[in-house]
Write a protein that holds these residues in place. Structure first.
Motif, PDB file in Angstrom:
ATOM      1  N   HIS A  62       0.964  -1.242   0.129  1.00  0.00           N
ATOM      2  CA  HIS A  62      -0.060   0.001  -0.015  1.00  0.00           C
ATOM      3  C   HIS A  62       0.739   1.189   0.001  1.00  0.00           C
ATOM      4  O   HIS A  62       0.504   2.191  -0.488  1.00  0.00           O
ATOM      5  CB  HIS A  62      -0.961  -0.008   1.299  1.00  0.00           C
ATOM      6  N   ARG A  63       2.014   1.254   0.774  1.00  0.00           N
ATOM      7  CA  ARG A  63       2.884   2.282   0.488  1.00  0.00           C
ATOM      8  C   ARG A  63       3.516   2.674  -0.709  1.00  0.00           C
ATOM      9  O   ARG A  63       3.421   3.856  -1.149  1.00  0.00           O
ATOM     10  CB  ARG A  63       3.989   2.344   1.841  1.00  0.00           C
ATOM     11  N   LEU A  64       3.761   1.604  -1.520  1.00  0.00           N
ATOM     12  CA  LEU A  64       4.482   1.509  -2.755  1.00  0.00           C
ATOM     13  C   LEU A  64       3.232   2.091  -3.749  1.00  0.00           C
ATOM     14  O   LEU A  64       3.654   3.085  -4.541  1.00  0.00           O
ATOM     15  CB  LEU A  64       4.916   0.364  -3.212  1.00  0.00           C
ATOM     16  N   LEU A  65       1.892   1.751  -3.510  1.00  0.00           N
ATOM     17  CA  LEU A  65       0.887   2.195  -4.465  1.00  0.00           C
ATOM     18  C   LEU A  65       0.671   3.612  -4.090  1.00  0.00           C
ATOM     19  O   LEU A  65       0.384   4.479  -4.923  1.00  0.00           O
ATOM     20  CB  LEU A  65      -0.473   1.477  -4.123  1.00  0.00           C
ATOM     21  N   GLY A  66       0.832   3.962  -2.808  1.00  0.00           N
ATOM     22  CA  GLY A  66       0.499   5.412  -2.334  1.00  0.00           C
ATOM     23  C   GLY A  66       1.797   6.379  -2.997  1.00  0.00           C
ATOM     24  O   GLY A  66       1.015   7.274  -3.490  1.00  0.00           O
ATOM     25  N   GLU A  67       2.802   5.855  -3.149  1.00  0.00           N
ATOM     26  CA  GLU A  67       4.149   6.589  -3.681  1.00  0.00           C
ATOM     27  C   GLU A  67       3.757   6.798  -5.144  1.00  0.00           C
ATOM     28  O   GLU A  67       4.016   7.696  -5.745  1.00  0.00           O
ATOM     29  CB  GLU A  67       5.447   5.869  -3.413  1.00  0.00           C
ATOM     30  N   LEU A  68       3.242   5.793  -5.975  1.00  0.00           N
ATOM     31  CA  LEU A  68       2.875   5.583  -7.441  1.00  0.00           C
ATOM     32  C   LEU A  68       1.869   6.806  -7.656  1.00  0.00           C
ATOM     33  O   LEU A  68       1.971   7.503  -8.738  1.00  0.00           O
ATOM     34  CB  LEU A  68       2.509   4.198  -7.882  1.00  0.00           C
TER      35      LEU A  68
END
Length: 298
Positions: free
Chosen positions: A70-76
């Motif tokens: 979820h953190r990676l998706l938020g960064e994307l």
């Protein structure tokens, strides 16, 4: 169709659901860090995006298991580089406590918003949580299932592994002895104090923004809403992650039991095994990835 088993309510379609008893097993992929698990999960999403056109329907995993994803998706979502991918996503939640205010800090929806961020929710095609603030939970769950079906079912079911008593486990929140059958798409299950304590402790461990009022309301929840075996088995791909064996050490043995239990070739005996230890349902899916950390001991 509605089926009740010892106060557990299960919903299924009228059409016959073919039950494939094949045991595909699990071959866990051991990664060194939680960040690597999150990246591996993201790669599974990228692979699905490359292999199909149009919308991508996913069920998000709550709690600790997918926070790095979820953190990676938020960064994307903070840049425009992956907007085309995000715009294809129909995002669903897979379980919930009820009744519970949708803005309660112990709600998976609030935790998703905290980590994924506003930009993610603005860019995805749709977000469909399970409604937990209605007096008619059953009708709301039917509406949720109808939308999921109309969109073509799940392309990826991001899923975890939860410890239960007697070295059993739950999948999504399919509880031991809740009467889940292969045709059941979703259920409404009476809650137990052990589930509430596990839910509250994992939210606190994950850094959720909560307060005393939220916790008191959470402790008064009476039911778990959960996707059922049919939703799991019909998903095109299962992506499991287990990252919190340090804070939930019972998972070491319960996950090992899912890996190593000899499944019966007799259908009735197999259904009893699945009812006793619902974590085993994942063994019946032909396209499963299970990403774990070394602390799981596999």
């Amino acid at each position: 169709m509605r089926h009740e088993d010892n106060q557990n309510i299960w919903l299924s379609k009228q059409s016959e659901f073919p039950f494939n008893c094949t045991d595909y097993g699990i071959v866990p992929t051991v990664l060194n860090t939680e960040a690597e698990v999150g990246q591996a999960m993201l790669e599974e999403l990228y692979n699905t995006a490359k292999s199909k056109e149009g919308d991508i329907n996913i069920a998000l995993l709550g709690g600790r298991g997918a926070q790095e994803l979820h953190r990676l998706l938020g960064e994307l979502a903070k840049s425009n580089e992956n907007d085309a991918l995000l715009a294809r996503l129909n995002v669903f939640t897979q379980d919930a406590l009820a009744p519970l205010s949708m803005d309660n800090g112990f709600s998976f929806v609030r935790d998703f918003e905290r980590i994924l961020g506003d930009a993610f929710f603005k860019k995805v095609k749709s977000f469909t949580p399970m409604q937990t603030d209605t007096q008619d939970l059953e009708s709301a769950l039917v509406a949720y299932l109808t939308k999921l079906e109309e969109l073509g079912g799940l392309d990826i079911f991001f899923i975890g592994h939860g410890p239960e008593a007697n070295q059993a486990s739950h999948l999504a929140y399919i509880k031991p002895f809740s009467g889940a059958k292969p045709q059941h798409l979703a259920g409404i299950i009476p809650i137990s104090n052990s589930i509430l304590e596990h839910h509250i402790s994992k939210f606190k461990a994950g850094g959720s923004l909560v307060n005393t009022n939220d916790e008191n309301e959470c402790r008064s929840a009476a039911y778990i809403l959960t996707l059922g075996p049919a939703a799991i088995l019909q998903a095109k791909k299962i992506v499991q992650s287990v990252v919190d064996a340090d804070s939930a050490p019972a998972k070491v043995q319960t996950y090992a039991n899912v890996l190593n239990t000899q499944l019966s070739s007799n259908k009735d005996e197999l259904l009893q095994q699945l009812n006793t230890n619902p974590g085993l349902w994942i063994r019946l899916h032909p396209n499963t990835k299970s990403f774990v950390l070394p602390n799981l001991g596999v």
